[in-house]
Design a protein around this motif. Structure first.
Motif, PDB file in Angstrom:
ATOM      1  N   THR A  48       1.423  17.985  -1.212  1.00 50.87           N
ATOM      2  CA  THR A  48       1.807  16.747  -1.891  1.00 50.87           C
ATOM      3  C   THR A  48       3.152  16.244  -1.383  1.00 50.87           C
ATOM      4  N   GLN A  64       2.425   1.919  -3.388  1.00 51.39           N
ATOM      5  CA  GLN A  64       1.462   2.489  -4.328  1.00 51.39           C
ATOM      6  C   GLN A  64       1.253   3.981  -4.035  1.00 51.39           C
ATOM      7  N   GLN A  65       1.156   4.336  -2.742  1.00 49.71           N
ATOM      8  CA  GLN A  65       1.000   5.749  -2.380  1.00 49.71           C
ATOM      9  C   GLN A  65       2.205   6.561  -2.841  1.00 49.71           C
ATOM     10  N   ALA A  83       4.178   5.897  -5.410  1.00 51.51           N
ATOM     11  CA  ALA A  83       4.110   6.059  -6.861  1.00 51.51           C
ATOM     12  C   ALA A  83       3.092   7.129  -7.243  1.00 51.51           C
ATOM     13  N   ASN A  84       1.923   7.123  -6.570  1.00 56.63           N
ATOM     14  CA  ASN A  84       0.899   8.132  -6.862  1.00 56.63           C
ATOM     15  C   ASN A  84       1.399   9.535  -6.519  1.00 56.63           C
ATOM     16  N   GLY A  85       2.113   9.651  -5.393  1.00 56.26           N
ATOM     17  CA  GLY A  85       2.636  10.962  -4.998  1.00 56.26           C
ATOM     18  C   GLY A  85       3.637  11.502  -6.008  1.00 56.26           C
ATOM     19  N   GLU A  86       4.476  10.612  -6.567  1.00 60.39           N
ATOM     20  CA  GLU A  86       5.448  11.059  -7.565  1.00 60.39           C
ATOM     21  C   GLU A  86       4.747  11.583  -8.822  1.00 60.39           C
ATOM     22  N   LYS A  87       3.663  10.907  -9.228  1.00 62.68           N
ATOM     23  CA  LYS A  87       2.919  11.371 -10.401  1.00 62.68           C
ATOM     24  C   LYS A  87       2.298  12.753 -10.147  1.00 62.68           C
ATOM     25  N   ILE A  88       1.708  12.922  -8.955  1.00 61.40           N
ATOM     26  CA  ILE A  88       1.111  14.228  -8.617  1.00 61.40           C
ATOM     27  C   ILE A  88       2.180  15.309  -8.608  1.00 61.40           C
ATOM     28  N   LYS A  97       2.758  14.555   1.970  1.00 62.00           N
ATOM     29  CA  LYS A  97       2.226  13.189   1.824  1.00 62.00           C
ATOM     30  C   LYS A  97       3.309  12.237   1.342  1.00 62.00           C
ATOM     31  N   SER A 107       4.792   8.863   3.091  1.00 65.67           N
ATOM     32  CA  SER A 107       4.834   7.570   2.396  1.00 65.67           C
ATOM     33  C   SER A 107       6.243   6.989   2.435  1.00 65.67           C
ATOM     34  N   GLN A 152       0.828  -1.208   0.000  1.00 65.03           N
ATOM     35  CA  GLN A 152       0.000   0.000   0.000  1.00 65.03           C
ATOM     36  C   GLN A 152       0.864   1.260   0.000  1.00 65.03           C
TER      37      GLN A 152
END
Length: 658
Positions: free
Chosen positions: A384, A299-300, A302-307, A387, A391, A296
């Motif tokens: 961001t 995944q968080q 990876a999502n934070g890097e995209k944002i 967060k 993570s 989990q």
């Protein structure tokens, strides 16, 4: 009647049957079975496919599930977790009505000189061994139990090399391709690969097979009405006859098992499962829980890097717009001056100035709006980044799982070995005690003869040696339990990275917790830890969880710096603490490769890293710097290329920050 499927923990009424499926099984299979039960019994059914073993156990324990379809080791975990309100109900069986089982086996090449598992163990130092790691029950856990029983308590340290394949087919091919001398795989998978042509029938040879373990249990809540239990029993036992389509769908989706029917569960079917539960205990359940947390958090991250990438792109666009606006203002200003000179009239100049002022005002208002948008964008970016930092903290906990598993395996084996030896010695002592008890009902003459018999039995049972060795086994068990408790305590302290309130703690405990969790990597890298603690340092107000993160980051960087030297021995990390008035100084030094002077001022910057892509995010020392600032302290670094690096941390003993 309508069928309801939902994705949260189910809280149903008294007339609704609540069913859950395991994350290890295809949701379509268990969903079809749930719909069939609803249509046959004419009652509503609420179904959930739970992705987490931990959540399934919570639902079972609280009575929020009536019927659960799980795999064998989920049932083992439930038993070891003391979930007592469920009972076995049905098992997948063959056409004869017997429960289906699976076996682990040890395979070698047909021309291999190895004939038995005992021979493999005897020659372990030169054997290349492979585990089928994906199916952990048949390919990994069961063989390790067997090896521990035979005295192979730590395979990775005793075999020539140990590899964990991605699955059973990969492990089989490792033997065939001579990348491994032997491999543990599941018998069912080996047979299926041979039948499907993926592996030639005589490509490998089996030299050991484990005890059979029952598989695929269906459990039921113990306090369900007997009438409902009986209806469900009849439905399961006759499913393969009453509805061929539903049964065909279940068979096609149940993997390599290929069941012929459901059969009623009996206590004897679960003897092997109970033994497994006694051996596995909480350890595997604990590791599975933190594997889920690691997935989990990854995944968080990876999502934070995209944002973050999206926010950076927006900032660049806003900067370009701002530059264009500034250029426009400069151009218009020059134009106004030129127009004033050309007109050569005060009235015209005044008119131009008025118009220019109005234009500037509009541009300034527009620019103010753009600046407000830019400030909002920067604020969103800060949120961001916060967060992403959180993570990174939690992801580092997941990355420790494998090392913790290695570390905790050794003291657990101490306990297993000590219990086995203690059991043998107690049995020997009981044999002598039984002979002594016979003296109570004997005459004097017979008692003399019995004493002679007792002397013979004591000699046969090695009474004196056994009696003297009892304390050794007890000390071994106590040592294994203490080491296991230390590791778990260190992990619990480190996991409190989100602690938001100050508390009293000893800085030495925080340092030692981080060292315990990194103990496996330290031993693997052959690194010496030197401690010079000032024992007069008292407990101080601090945030213990974040401090654990600081020391974990610094020790991890020191390990990497020492390993980068390329030498296997001579690595050293020195830790010194001392109190100067109301300040505690902590010095952490290593003899690694050091830090180049050109980048020394950048190491605390977010996302700055010297590691290759995919090996680091550049947040470790940035997080460390922020935590020290939160403690109203300071951190300094000194480094010489080729001789090592020293970090100096200063913390106040009277922290007043709320």
């Amino acid at each position: 009647m309508a069928f309801v499927c939902q994705t949260t923990i189910l809280v149903a009424g008294p007339d609704t049957l609540r069913i859950t499926g395991s994350s290890y099984f295809d949701e379509g299979r268990t969903l079809v079975l749930s719909k069939y039960i609803s249509s046959q019994l004419k009652i509503p059914v609420k179904y959930e496919n739970i992705l987490s073993t931990k959540r399934m156990h919570e639902a079972l324990r609280s009575g929020k599930v009536d019927l659960a379809i799980m795999n064998t080791f989920q049932y083992v975990f439930a038993k070891s977790d003391h979930i007592d309100n469920i009972v076995p109900f049905m098992i997948l069986g063959d056409s004869s009505g017997k429960a289906k089982t699976y076996l682990s086996c040890l395979i070698v090449r047909p021309n291999s000189s190895y004939k038995s598992l005992n021979q493999i163990i005897k020659e372990s130092s030169s054997v290349r061994l492979d585990f089928a790691y994906v199916a952990s029950t048949s390919g990994h856990i069961v063989p390790r139990m067997e090896l521990a029983t035979l005295g192979m308590q730590y395979p990775e340290a005793q075999f020539g090399s140990v590899h964990f394949s991605g699955g059973h087919l990969e492990a089989i091919k490792a033997v065939i391709d001579k990348r491994a001398d032997a491999a543990f795989v599941a018998v069912d998978d080996l047979v299926n690969y041979q039948l499907n042509g993926l592996v030639a029938k005589n490509a490998v040879r089996i030299i050991w097979t484990s005890h059979p373990i029952m598989q695929s249990p269906v459990v039921i809540r113990e306090d369900l009405p007997d009438t409902l239990k009986q209806k469900l029993r009849v439905l399961f036992l006759n499913l393969h006859i009453n509805d061929a389509d539903v049964w065909s769908h279940i068979r096609k989706n149940w993997g390599a098992v290929r069941p012929a029917r459901f059969v009623e569960a009996h206590p004897d079917d679960f003897l092997s499962v109970q033994k497994a539960a006694d051996k596995v205990g909480k350890l595997v359940y604990f590791l599975n829980y933190y594997e889920e947390q690691m997935a989990q958090q990854s995944q968080q991250l990876a999502n934070g890097e995209k944002i973050l990438e999206g926010q950076n792109a927006k900032i660049q666009q806003q900067k370009k717009v701002l530059e264009q606006q500034i250029l426009q203002i400069k151009t218009q200003t020059v134009s106004l001056y030129l127009l004033g000179l050309l007109v050569l009239g005060i009235a015209v100049i005044i008119s131009v100035i008025i118009k220019a002022s109005r234009s500037k005002q509009l541009l300034n208002e527009e620019l103010t709006g753009k600046n407000n948008q830019l400030e909002q964008t920067l604020f969103d970016l800060k949120v961001t980044q916060d967060k992403l930092v959180h993570s990174e903290k939690m992801a580092s906990l997941g990355l420790l799982t494998a090392g913790i598993a290695h570390e905790i395996n050794n003291p657990v084996n101490f306990i297993f070995t000590g219990i086995n030896g203690l059991e043998k010695n107690i049995n020997a002592l009981l044999a002598v005690v039984e002979e002594f008890e016979k003296l109570e009902d004997l005459s004097v003459n017979d008692a003399q003869q019995q004493l002679a018999t007792i002397a013979v039995v004591k000699q046969q049972k090695r009474y004196a040696i056994v009696k003297a060795s009892l304390s050794e086994f007890i000390d071994g068990i106590r040592l294994g339990a203490k080491r296991t408790a230390d590791i778990v305590s260190g992990l619990r302290n480190f996991a409190r990275t989100d602690q938001s309130e100050r508390t009293m703690a000893n800085v030495h405990d925080c340092i030692n917790s981080a060292l315990i969790l990194l103990n496996f990597k330290i031993k693997e890298a052959i690194i010496q830890i030197i401690k010079d603690y000032d024992d007069s340092i008292p407990e101080m107000a601090c945030y213990p969880g974040p401090l654990n993160q600081v020391f974990m980051n610094l020790f991890t960087n020191a390990l990497h710096a020492i390993q980068a030297r390329g030498e296997l021995e001579g690595g050293q990390i020195t830790i010194e603490t001392k109190q100067l008035g109301q300040t505690v100084e902590i010095t952490i030094s290593d003899n690694g490769i050091g830090i180049v002077k050109d980048i020394r001022d950048k190491i605390f910057d977010p996302f700055f890293t010297t590691k290759d892509v995919g090996e680091g995010t550049g947040l470790g020392l940035s997080i460390t710097y922020g935590i020290i600032q939160k403690h109203q302290g300071s951190i300094e670094v000194e480094s010489n290329v080729g001789s090592g690096t020293t970090f100096l941390i200063r913390l106040p003993t009277n922290l007043t920050m709320a």
